[in-house]
Design a protein around this motif. Structure first.
Motif, PDB file in Angstrom:
ATOM      1  N   PHE A 132       0.830  -1.197   0.000  1.00  0.00           N
ATOM      2  CA  PHE A 132       0.000   0.000   0.000  1.00  0.00           C
ATOM      3  C   PHE A 132       0.872   1.259   0.000  1.00  0.00           C
ATOM      4  CE2 PHE A 132      -3.325  -2.866   0.476  1.00  0.00           C
ATOM      5  CZ  PHE A 132      -4.552  -2.246   0.583  1.00  0.00           C
ATOM      6  N   ARG A 133       1.992   1.211   0.720  1.00  0.00           N
ATOM      7  CA  ARG A 133       2.871   2.368   0.742  1.00  0.00           C
ATOM      8  C   ARG A 133       3.496   2.609  -0.631  1.00  0.00           C
ATOM      9  NH1 ARG A 133       7.112   1.209   4.602  1.00  0.00           N
ATOM     10  NH2 ARG A 133       5.964   2.211   6.282  1.00  0.00           N
ATOM     11  N   SER A 134       3.972   1.537  -1.272  1.00  0.00           N
ATOM     12  CA  SER A 134       4.620   1.691  -2.572  1.00  0.00           C
ATOM     13  C   SER A 134       3.641   2.136  -3.647  1.00  0.00           C
ATOM     14  CB  SER A 134       5.293   0.381  -2.993  1.00  0.00           C
ATOM     15  OG  SER A 134       4.326  -0.645  -3.157  1.00  0.00           O
ATOM     16  N   ALA A 135       2.377   1.719  -3.524  1.00  0.00           N
ATOM     17  CA  ALA A 135       1.354   2.130  -4.491  1.00  0.00           C
ATOM     18  C   ALA A 135       0.665   3.423  -4.079  1.00  0.00           C
ATOM     19  CB  ALA A 135       0.315   1.019  -4.638  1.00  0.00           C
ATOM     20  N   ASN A 136       1.042   3.974  -2.908  1.00  0.00           N
ATOM     21  CA  ASN A 136       0.463   5.208  -2.375  1.00  0.00           C
ATOM     22  C   ASN A 136      -1.052   5.099  -2.207  1.00  0.00           C
ATOM     23  OD1 ASN A 136       0.926   7.759  -1.278  1.00  0.00           O
ATOM     24  ND2 ASN A 136       0.389   8.803  -3.187  1.00  0.00           N
ATOM     25  N   VAL A 137      -1.485   3.943  -1.696  1.00  0.00           N
ATOM     26  CA  VAL A 137      -2.901   3.694  -1.398  1.00  0.00           C
ATOM     27  C   VAL A 137      -3.094   3.888   0.107  1.00  0.00           C
ATOM     28  CG1 VAL A 137      -4.705   1.932  -1.337  1.00  0.00           C
ATOM     29  CG2 VAL A 137      -3.174   2.087  -3.311  1.00  0.00           C
ATOM     30  N   LEU A 199     -13.845  -1.981  -2.492  1.00  0.00           N
ATOM     31  CA  LEU A 199     -12.567  -1.467  -1.986  1.00  0.00           C
ATOM     32  C   LEU A 199     -11.776  -0.769  -3.088  1.00  0.00           C
ATOM     33  CD1 LEU A 199     -11.443  -4.344   0.406  1.00  0.00           C
ATOM     34  CD2 LEU A 199     -12.357  -2.096   1.009  1.00  0.00           C
ATOM     35  N   GLN A 200     -11.852  -1.289  -4.306  1.00  0.00           N
ATOM     36  CA  GLN A 200     -11.155  -0.616  -5.406  1.00  0.00           C
ATOM     37  C   GLN A 200     -11.773   0.754  -5.684  1.00  0.00           C
ATOM     38  OE1 GLN A 200      -8.279  -1.774  -6.862  1.00  0.00           O
ATOM     39  NE2 GLN A 200      -8.266   0.310  -7.688  1.00  0.00           N
ATOM     40  N   SER A 201     -13.092   0.854  -5.507  1.00  0.00           N
ATOM     41  CA  SER A 201     -13.741   2.159  -5.692  1.00  0.00           C
ATOM     42  C   SER A 201     -13.269   3.147  -4.627  1.00  0.00           C
ATOM     43  CB  SER A 201     -15.269   2.009  -5.646  1.00  0.00           C
ATOM     44  OG  SER A 201     -15.721   1.745  -4.322  1.00  0.00           O
ATOM     45  N   ARG A 202     -12.998   2.657  -3.418  1.00  0.00           N
ATOM     46  CA  ARG A 202     -12.457   3.523  -2.358  1.00  0.00           C
ATOM     47  C   ARG A 202     -11.036   3.970  -2.705  1.00  0.00           C
ATOM     48  NH1 ARG A 202     -16.362   5.716  -0.827  1.00  0.00           N
ATOM     49  NH2 ARG A 202     -17.029   4.850  -2.819  1.00  0.00           N
ATOM     50  N   VAL A 203     -10.273   3.043  -3.308  1.00  0.00           N
ATOM     51  CA  VAL A 203      -8.916   3.390  -3.744  1.00  0.00           C
ATOM     52  C   VAL A 203      -8.975   4.484  -4.805  1.00  0.00           C
ATOM     53  CG1 VAL A 203      -6.862   2.544  -4.937  1.00  0.00           C
ATOM     54  CG2 VAL A 203      -7.947   1.134  -3.189  1.00  0.00           C
ATOM     55  N   ASN A 204      -9.863   4.311  -5.780  1.00  0.00           N
ATOM     56  CA  ASN A 204      -9.986   5.293  -6.862  1.00  0.00           C
ATOM     57  C   ASN A 204     -10.471   6.647  -6.338  1.00  0.00           C
ATOM     58  OD1 ASN A 204      -9.249   3.234  -8.596  1.00  0.00           O
ATOM     59  ND2 ASN A 204     -11.348   2.743  -9.197  1.00  0.00           N
ATOM     60  N   LYS A 205     -11.398   6.618  -5.397  1.00  0.00           N
ATOM     61  CA  LYS A 205     -11.908   7.870  -4.833  1.00  0.00           C
ATOM     62  C   LYS A 205     -10.816   8.599  -4.068  1.00  0.00           C
ATOM     63  CE  LYS A 205     -15.635   9.774  -1.995  1.00  0.00           C
ATOM     64  NZ  LYS A 205     -16.864   9.474  -1.205  1.00  0.00           N
ATOM     65  N   ALA A 207      -7.624   8.369  -4.616  1.00  0.00           N
ATOM     66  CA  ALA A 207      -6.660   8.882  -5.599  1.00  0.00           C
ATOM     67  C   ALA A 207      -7.169  10.160  -6.238  1.00  0.00           C
ATOM     68  CB  ALA A 207      -6.386   7.823  -6.671  1.00  0.00           C
ATOM     69  N   SER A 208      -8.470  10.219  -6.527  1.00  0.00           N
ATOM     70  CA  SER A 208      -9.037  11.424  -7.150  1.00  0.00           C
ATOM     71  C   SER A 208      -8.977  12.627  -6.225  1.00  0.00           C
ATOM     72  CB  SER A 208     -10.492  11.157  -7.564  1.00  0.00           C
ATOM     73  OG  SER A 208     -11.323  11.002  -6.429  1.00  0.00           O
ATOM     74  N   LYS A 209      -8.949  12.366  -4.909  1.00  0.00           N
ATOM     75  CA  LYS A 209      -8.858  13.444  -3.932  1.00  0.00           C
ATOM     76  C   LYS A 209      -7.420  13.752  -3.535  1.00  0.00           C
ATOM     77  CE  LYS A 209     -13.367  12.818  -1.713  1.00  0.00           C
ATOM     78  NZ  LYS A 209     -14.073  12.555  -0.421  1.00  0.00           N
ATOM     79  N   GLY A 210      -6.494  13.004  -4.121  1.00  0.00           N
ATOM     80  CA  GLY A 210      -5.089  13.221  -3.805  1.00  0.00           C
ATOM     81  C   GLY A 210      -4.656  12.626  -2.477  1.00  0.00           C
ATOM     82  N   GLU A 211      -5.469  11.693  -1.939  1.00  0.00           N
ATOM     83  CA  GLU A 211      -5.125  11.053  -0.670  1.00  0.00           C
ATOM     84  C   GLU A 211      -4.191   9.879  -0.928  1.00  0.00           C
ATOM     85  OE1 GLU A 211      -7.122   8.626   3.094  1.00  0.00           O
ATOM     86  OE2 GLU A 211      -8.398   9.331   1.441  1.00  0.00           O
ATOM     87  N   GLY A 212      -3.054   9.883  -0.250  1.00  0.00           N
ATOM     88  CA  GLY A 212      -2.099   8.799  -0.402  1.00  0.00           C
ATOM     89  C   GLY A 212      -2.068   7.885   0.799  1.00  0.00           C
ATOM     90  N   TYR A 213      -0.941   7.244   1.000  1.00  0.00           N
ATOM     91  CA  TYR A 213      -0.782   6.280   2.094  1.00  0.00           C
ATOM     92  C   TYR A 213      -1.010   6.936   3.448  1.00  0.00           C
ATOM     93  CZ  TYR A 213       1.396   2.742   5.090  1.00  0.00           C
ATOM     94  OH  TYR A 213       1.642   1.813   6.056  1.00  0.00           O
TER      95      TYR A 213
END
Length: 464
Positions: A132-137, A199-205, A207-213
């Motif tokens: 998750f850290r490396s993918a900035n999720v 969960l993937q939709s939460r990841v995408n959301k 990312a769209s807000k610029g939220e990382g790890y």
């Protein structure tokens, strides 16, 4: 007054368990409180020493071998390096582009193969953290990803899973761990598919807000034992014991035991019904064989085999006695006058379809106890014979009753006070506020969707 006493004791049990007080102490205390409030003070001691302890003892007699071998197998998988090799292999195969799916599948493979969900959480969290850290999720999504792979479809839905939740209904319905396989697979696919999509939709959301790890003070989470790195195990060898657990379970369930005339067992042991036990025996043989295979094939690689075996065996004691104490509590509640009214209300919740009544009973008790195995055990201990009779009268296959019972128990069991949820969040170093909402979606909402789907399909087409 008896009903009020039951409600008060249940609410206190739920609240105090959430506050971290051991169920080993809570269960008998809350059972005694219910008796006192019901006005049966004169029967307090015999109810404890006979009703409570007899139910506790009977549960231990019936299921301790499964808890023991399950915990031992999980510890052997962890200390041999097999669990880590499988997790690393899945990470290598799926990569960091699908971090949620990678974590879910790593947990699913291990838990479906018989590894304890707590062992899996400890083993997978460090890998999840780096992925998750490396993918900035966002790190806050890790608990939900682990929970989806460990607490849901591999625990209650997939046919043959050696999870205790899938074994508890066997003696009550005279079924086996592969009960209603088609419906189980459908329920599993619903939970896996919808859970991963969510969960993937939460990841995408995020990312769209610029939220990382996020910024987190990381800490090493240990089991409290020796955490010296284990020797790496080849992936091909690491998968063999998991295949053995499922394969031998199926072989004995559908091949060996049905081909044997086991009537001599009933002649020698009048209280043993082979039809109600072979499902459990198959799981025990599979776990024992896989454990023996790990010990023998890794003989020269164990750092301290005695410590591993001892730790695995001791690790079975708290789970079995926690659940058995809850069963004892349920037996005391069932002996009170007010329970007859509650029982009749639940049993009549859907007169034309006992599947709905069964699902309601399992869900409520799992939610109250914060434990799928605890709620399932209490419900079947007090109502199992009634549900079997209702199923036979309605022409419902006991395998369908089995599958609905496990699915229902695996829905409401992860309310905020659940021990599994509290432990998972502690492992990940996160709070309920940060991560629980997503955990609830994948472990409560989606399993309920799968449960409703199975009840609907089972009602229309029967068990398959």
């Amino acid at each position: 007054m008896s009903i009020l006493a039951i409600v008060i004791s249940l609410l206190l049990l739920m609240f105090l368990a959430y506050r971290g007080i051991s169920v080993l102490l809570l269960a008998p205390l809350m059972a005694c409180l219910a008796v006192l409030l019901s006005g049966d003070m004169a029967f307090l001691l015999p109810i404890y020493t006979d009703t409570f302890m007899r139910a506790l003892g009977n549960y231990v007699i019936q299921f301790f071998p499964l808890f023991l071998l399950g915990a031992l197998f999980g510890q052997l998988m962890a200390d041999s390096g097999a669990a880590q090799s499988i997790a690393n292999g899945i990470v290598k195969k799926l990569g960091t582009h699908h971090v949620v799916l990678t974590v879910v599948m790593a947990c699913a493979v291990l838990t479906y193969g018989g590894v304890s969900l707590f062992v899996v959480a400890f083993a997978i969290y460090p890998i999840s953290r780096e992925l998750f850290r490396s993918a900035n999720v966002p790190k806050r999504l890790i608990p939900a990803s682990i929970a989806l792979g460990s607490f849901t479809f591999t625990m209650t839905a997939l046919p043959g899973t050696p999870a205790i939740q899938n074994a508890i209904p066997i003696p009550y319905f005279e079924t086996n761990s592969f009960a209603a396989p088609g419906l189980g697979i459908i329920a599993g696919l619903i939970m896996l598919g919808l859970g991963t999509f969510y969960l993937q939709s939460r990841v995408n959301k995020a990312a769209s807000k610029g939220e990382g790890y996020g910024h987190h003070t990381e800490r090493e989470v240990t089991t409290g034992e020796d955490d010296t790195p284990t020797a790496q195990m080849p992936l091909s060898l690491a998968l063999i014991p998991l295949v053995m657990v499922i394969g031998l379970n199926a072989l004995f369930t559908y091949g060996v035991f049905p081909a044997m005339d086991l009537s001599f067992i009933s002649d020698a042991f009048e209280n043993v019904s082979p039809s109600g036990q072979t499902g459990l025996w198959a799981i025990l043989i599979a776990l024992l064989s896989a454990s023996a295979w790990l010990i023998i094939t890794r003989w020269k690689h164990w750092q301290d085999l005695k410590a591993t075996v001892n730790q695995g065996c001791l690790g079975s004691l708290l789970p079995i006695f926690n659940t058995a104490s809850e069963v004892g509590y349920g037996a005391v509640i069932a002996s009170l006058a007010g329970f007859a009214i509650i029982r009749d209300t639940v049993l009549s919740a859907s007169p034309g379809n006992p599947l709905i009544s069964e699902a309601l009973a399992m869900s409520v008790l799992a939610g109250i106890t914060g434990s799928s195995s605890g709620g399932l055990s209490i419900a079947l201990e007090t109502l199992g014979s009634e549900y079997l009779a209702m199923a036979q009268e309605a022409g419902i296959d006991p395998e369908l009753m089995h599958r609905v019972a496990t699915l229902a128990a695996g829905g409401m069991d992860t309310l905020p006070h659940s021990g599994a949820v509290i432990t998972l969040l502690a492992i990940c170093g996160l709070t309920h506020r940060q991560s629980y909402a997503n955990v609830a979606i994948v472990t409560i909402a989606l399993p309920v969707v799968a449960l409703i789907s199975v009840i609907t399909l089972g009602t229309l087409f029967g068990s398959f």
